[in-house]
Design a protein around this motif. Sequence first.
Motif, mmCIF file in Angstrom:
data_model
loop_
_atom_site.group_PDB
_atom_site.id
_atom_site.type_symbol
_atom_site.label_atom_id
_atom_site.label_comp_id
_atom_site.label_asym_id
_atom_site.label_seq_id
_atom_site.Cartn_x
_atom_site.Cartn_y
_atom_site.Cartn_z
ATOM 1 N N LYS A 153 10.147 52.627 -24.118
ATOM 2 C CA LYS A 153 9.296 53.744 -23.706
ATOM 3 C C LYS A 153 8.633 54.372 -24.925
ATOM 4 O O LYS A 153 9.214 54.430 -26.006
ATOM 5 N N ALA A 154 7.416 54.851 -24.748
ATOM 6 C CA ALA A 154 6.692 55.505 -25.843
ATOM 7 C C ALA A 154 7.434 56.778 -26.259
ATOM 8 O O ALA A 154 8.142 57.393 -25.467
ATOM 9 N N ALA A 155 7.225 57.201 -27.491
ATOM 10 C CA ALA A 155 7.984 58.316 -28.050
ATOM 11 C C ALA A 155 7.716 59.634 -27.333
ATOM 12 O O ALA A 155 8.628 60.411 -27.103
ATOM 13 N N ASN A 156 6.485 59.931 -26.971
ATOM 14 C CA ASN A 156 6.144 61.222 -26.382
ATOM 15 C C ASN A 156 6.012 61.166 -24.856
ATOM 16 O O ASN A 156 5.429 62.066 -24.264
ATOM 17 N N SER A 157 6.504 60.147 -24.244
ATOM 18 C CA SER A 157 6.356 60.045 -22.791
ATOM 19 C C SER A 157 7.385 60.937 -22.104
ATOM 20 O O SER A 157 8.540 60.990 -22.482
ATOM 21 N N GLY A 158 6.927 61.654 -21.095
ATOM 22 C CA GLY A 158 7.799 62.578 -20.381
ATOM 23 C C GLY A 158 8.285 61.983 -19.078
ATOM 24 O O GLY A 158 8.208 60.777 -18.848
ATOM 25 N N LYS A 159 8.752 62.857 -18.197
ATOM 26 C CA LYS A 159 9.295 62.370 -16.937
ATOM 27 C C LYS A 159 8.212 61.918 -15.970
ATOM 28 O O LYS A 159 8.496 61.226 -15.003
ATOM 29 N N LEU A 160 6.972 62.299 -16.225
ATOM 30 C CA LEU A 160 5.876 61.879 -15.355
ATOM 31 C C LEU A 160 5.208 60.595 -15.827
ATOM 32 O O LEU A 160 4.238 60.151 -15.230
ATOM 33 N N SER A 161 5.718 60.004 -16.893
ATOM 34 C CA SER A 161 5.139 58.757 -17.381
ATOM 35 C C SER A 161 5.506 57.619 -16.429
ATOM 36 O O SER A 161 6.494 57.694 -15.698
ATOM 37 N N PRO A 162 4.698 56.560 -16.413
ATOM 38 C CA PRO A 162 4.984 55.458 -15.492
ATOM 39 C C PRO A 162 6.310 54.769 -15.817
ATOM 40 O O PRO A 162 6.712 54.679 -16.978
ATOM 41 N N THR A 163 6.980 54.300 -14.788
ATOM 42 C CA THR A 163 8.256 53.618 -14.982
ATOM 43 C C THR A 163 8.093 52.099 -14.962
ATOM 44 O O THR A 163 9.074 51.380 -15.105
ATOM 45 N N TRP A 164 6.866 51.630 -14.760
ATOM 46 C CA TRP A 164 6.598 50.195 -14.729
ATOM 47 C C TRP A 164 5.480 49.875 -15.698
ATOM 48 O O TRP A 164 4.551 50.648 -15.885
ATOM 49 N N GLU A 165 5.568 48.702 -16.308
ATOM 50 C CA GLU A 165 4.499 48.218 -17.177
ATOM 51 C C GLU A 165 3.523 47.399 -16.346
ATOM 52 O O GLU A 165 3.615 47.360 -15.121
ATOM 53 N N ARG A 166 2.651 46.713 -17.023
ATOM 54 C CA ARG A 166 1.644 45.887 -16.360
ATOM 55 C C ARG A 166 2.299 44.783 -15.527
ATOM 56 O O ARG A 166 3.460 44.435 -15.755
ATOM 57 N N PRO A 167 1.588 44.212 -14.571
ATOM 58 C CA PRO A 167 2.149 43.085 -13.821
ATOM 59 C C PRO A 167 2.338 41.882 -14.737
ATOM 60 O O PRO A 167 1.500 41.597 -15.598
ATOM 61 N N CYS A 168 3.450 41.198 -14.564
ATOM 62 C CA CYS A 168 3.748 40.012 -15.354
ATOM 63 C C CYS A 168 3.916 38.835 -14.402
ATOM 64 O O CYS A 168 4.339 38.976 -13.264
ATOM 65 N N ARG A 169 3.611 37.639 -14.903
ATOM 66 C CA ARG A 169 3.743 36.419 -14.114
ATOM 67 C C ARG A 169 5.110 35.786 -14.409
ATOM 68 O O ARG A 169 5.521 35.709 -15.570
ATOM 69 N N VAL A 170 5.817 35.348 -13.385
ATOM 70 C CA VAL A 170 7.116 34.688 -13.552
ATOM 71 C C VAL A 170 6.871 33.304 -14.129
ATOM 72 O O VAL A 170 6.132 32.489 -13.551
ATOM 73 N N ARG A 171 7.477 33.039 -15.308
ATOM 74 C CA ARG A 171 7.322 31.742 -15.954
ATOM 75 C C ARG A 171 8.487 30.813 -15.694
ATOM 76 O O ARG A 171 8.317 29.606 -15.626
ATOM 77 N N ASP A 172 9.725 31.403 -15.566
ATOM 78 C CA ASP A 172 10.916 30.581 -15.409
ATOM 79 C C ASP A 172 11.931 31.366 -14.623
ATOM 80 O O ASP A 172 11.982 32.604 -14.696
ATOM 81 N N ILE A 173 12.767 30.674 -13.884
ATOM 82 C CA ILE A 173 13.818 31.314 -13.099
ATOM 83 C C ILE A 173 15.145 31.036 -13.785
ATOM 84 O O ILE A 173 15.525 29.870 -13.965
ATOM 85 N N ALA A 174 15.842 32.100 -14.178
ATOM 86 C CA ALA A 174 17.085 31.960 -14.935
ATOM 87 C C ALA A 174 18.303 31.851 -14.037
ATOM 88 O O ALA A 174 19.341 31.382 -14.450
#
Length: 120
Positions: free
Chosen positions: A97-118
């Motif tokens: 999480k960014a240093a100055n992000s508060g409780k209203l900051s997003p809890t998810w990042e950008r969409p990611c593509r699944v490359r491999d199943i562990a």
Amino acid sequence: MTKTSTGETPFSMVYGAEALILVEIREPSTRYVQATEESNDEEMRVNLDLLKGRREVALIRMAAQKQVIERYYNRKARLRFFKIGDFVLKKVFQSTKAANSGKLSPTWERPCRVRDIAGK
């Protein structure tokens, strides 16, 4: 207090006998008055002989309770299976999480593509 998982008190699981409360010593009860040293020693020997069996019974009860909890969880859980190429949202963890992000900051990042199943 008796534990629901074992059906026994922790004191009885360790020492093989129920604890005598100080109130029972000051205010004589039938349990305290009828006890003699010989009968107490004999009772302690019997309880110690039966302690291993009581511990085994408690272990079986704990395993049964864990199975009940597991069945309840599995009944309520909704499993999700992803395929390679699916888009998923990546969770933002405290360490990323960014240093100055508060409780209203997003809890998810950008969409990611699944490359491999562990695994599961």
